[in-house]
Scaffold this active site. Structure first.
Site, PDB file in Angstrom:
ATOM      1  N   THR A   2      37.390  17.414  42.012  1.00  0.00           N
ATOM      2  CA  THR A   2      38.269  17.097  40.853  1.00  0.00           C
ATOM      3  C   THR A   2      39.396  18.384  40.767  1.00  0.00           C
ATOM      4  OG1 THR A   2      36.745  18.193  39.261  1.00  0.00           O
ATOM      5  CG2 THR A   2      36.489  15.555  39.639  1.00  0.00           C
TER       6      THR A   2
ATOM      7  N   ALA B 278      34.114  20.801  40.658  1.00  0.00           N
ATOM      8  CA  ALA B 278      34.661  21.276  39.589  1.00  0.00           C
ATOM      9  C   ALA B 278      35.467  22.612  39.405  1.00  0.00           C
ATOM     10  CB  ALA B 278      33.604  21.131  38.441  1.00  0.00           C
TER      11      ALA B 278
ATOM     12  N   VAL C 140      31.577  24.761  43.021  1.00  0.00           N
ATOM     13  CA  VAL C 140      32.491  25.631  41.982  1.00  0.00           C
ATOM     14  C   VAL C 140      33.861  25.624  42.944  1.00  0.00           C
ATOM     15  CG1 VAL C 140      33.117  27.576  40.634  1.00  0.00           C
ATOM     16  CG2 VAL C 140      30.713  26.760  40.906  1.00  0.00           C
ATOM     17  N   LYS C 141      34.785  25.075  42.341  1.00  0.00           N
ATOM     18  CA  LYS C 141      36.056  25.068  43.058  1.00  0.00           C
ATOM     19  C   LYS C 141      37.017  26.300  42.701  1.00  0.00           C
ATOM     20  CE  LYS C 141      39.384  21.591  44.453  1.00  0.00           C
ATOM     21  NZ  LYS C 141      40.176  20.280  44.259  1.00  0.00           N
ATOM     22  N   VAL C 142      37.148  27.285  43.515  1.00  0.00           N
ATOM     23  CA  VAL C 142      38.093  28.325  43.222  1.00  0.00           C
ATOM     24  C   VAL C 142      39.356  28.398  44.178  1.00  0.00           C
ATOM     25  CG1 VAL C 142      35.872  29.711  42.516  1.00  0.00           C
ATOM     26  CG2 VAL C 142      37.011  30.083  44.713  1.00  0.00           C
TER      27      VAL C 142
END
Length: 217
Positions: A27, A56, A82-84
């Site tokens: 997402t 996310a 965790v998306k960075v």
């Protein structure tokens, strides 16, 4: 190859998941906006449907704030990734979060050099954006090939997650090159089942069957 679905549409995720087509979900803020739902609520629902990683994305720009957001997001469910973004602060956040044992997806990758940095920072996934490179007349698949070669040369464990998938050809080309994962919109994944000769053959079979006057049940 693993299939991630790139959407926050719960109904679409559920449909593909029921067919065994979903190994994970990605997402981003744009997809959350499109869903019209609260980020924590919809992400939790997705995590309840899908057993695999659910990315996310943080929205902060500074490393410390990204880390705090990431630590909050991982509380949603055990399968949160965790998306960075692939910025210097994003890499700093990646290093800290991965050192804490969290899965991290480093996104918005547009060069092999960036992919090397993400792997060194402990990224679980690197997300090169194929379609956006194609849009500016660069070869997105060539980037996938470069990253694959480099990661294999040095035994980096970071998985190549081909993103910005626009077509069925993007998926098959990424598979041939050796991307570990693709993430694509539901419509593109479903389009993989389509072929004009399949339709033509089925039409002929149905016409011939009608002429027999028979029924199976």
């Amino acid at each position: 190859m693993k299939f991630f679905v790139d959407t926050a549409d719960v109904a679409a995720i559920r449909e593909l998941n029921d067919l065994g087509m979903v190994d994970g979900v990605t997402t981003n803020p744009s997809l959350i906006l499109k869903s019209g739902r609260d980020i924590l609520e919809v992400t939790k629902e997705i995590c309840d449907i899908v057993e695999g990683p659910v990315s996310a994305e943080v929205v902060a720009s500074k490393a410390g704030d990204m880390i705090r957001e990431g630590e909050h997001l991982v509380k949603i469910a055990p399968n949160i990734t965790v998306k960075v973004p692939l910025t210097w602060d994003g890499l700093r956040a990646c290093k800290v979060l991965s050192s804490q044992g969290h899965k991290v997806n480093v996104t918005l990758c547009f060069s092999a050099a960036q992919a090397i940095l993400a792997a060194k920072a402990g990224a679980t996934f690197i997300s090169p954006f194929i379609g956006r490179l194609d849009d500016i007349n660069f070869d997105g698949m060539e980037l996938i090939a470069q990253i694959r070669e480099i990661y294999d040369n040095y035994d980096f464990q970071t998985q190549i997650l081909a993103a910005s998938i626009r077509s069925v050809n993007h998926i098959t080309d990424a598979a041939r090159i050796g991307a570990d994962v693709i993430t694509a919109p539901p419509a593109v994944i479903k389009a993989m089942a389509n072929h004009v000769l399949t339709d033509k053959g089925l039409e002929q079979f149905n016409a011939d069957w009608a002429k027999t006057g028979q029924k199976i049940v």
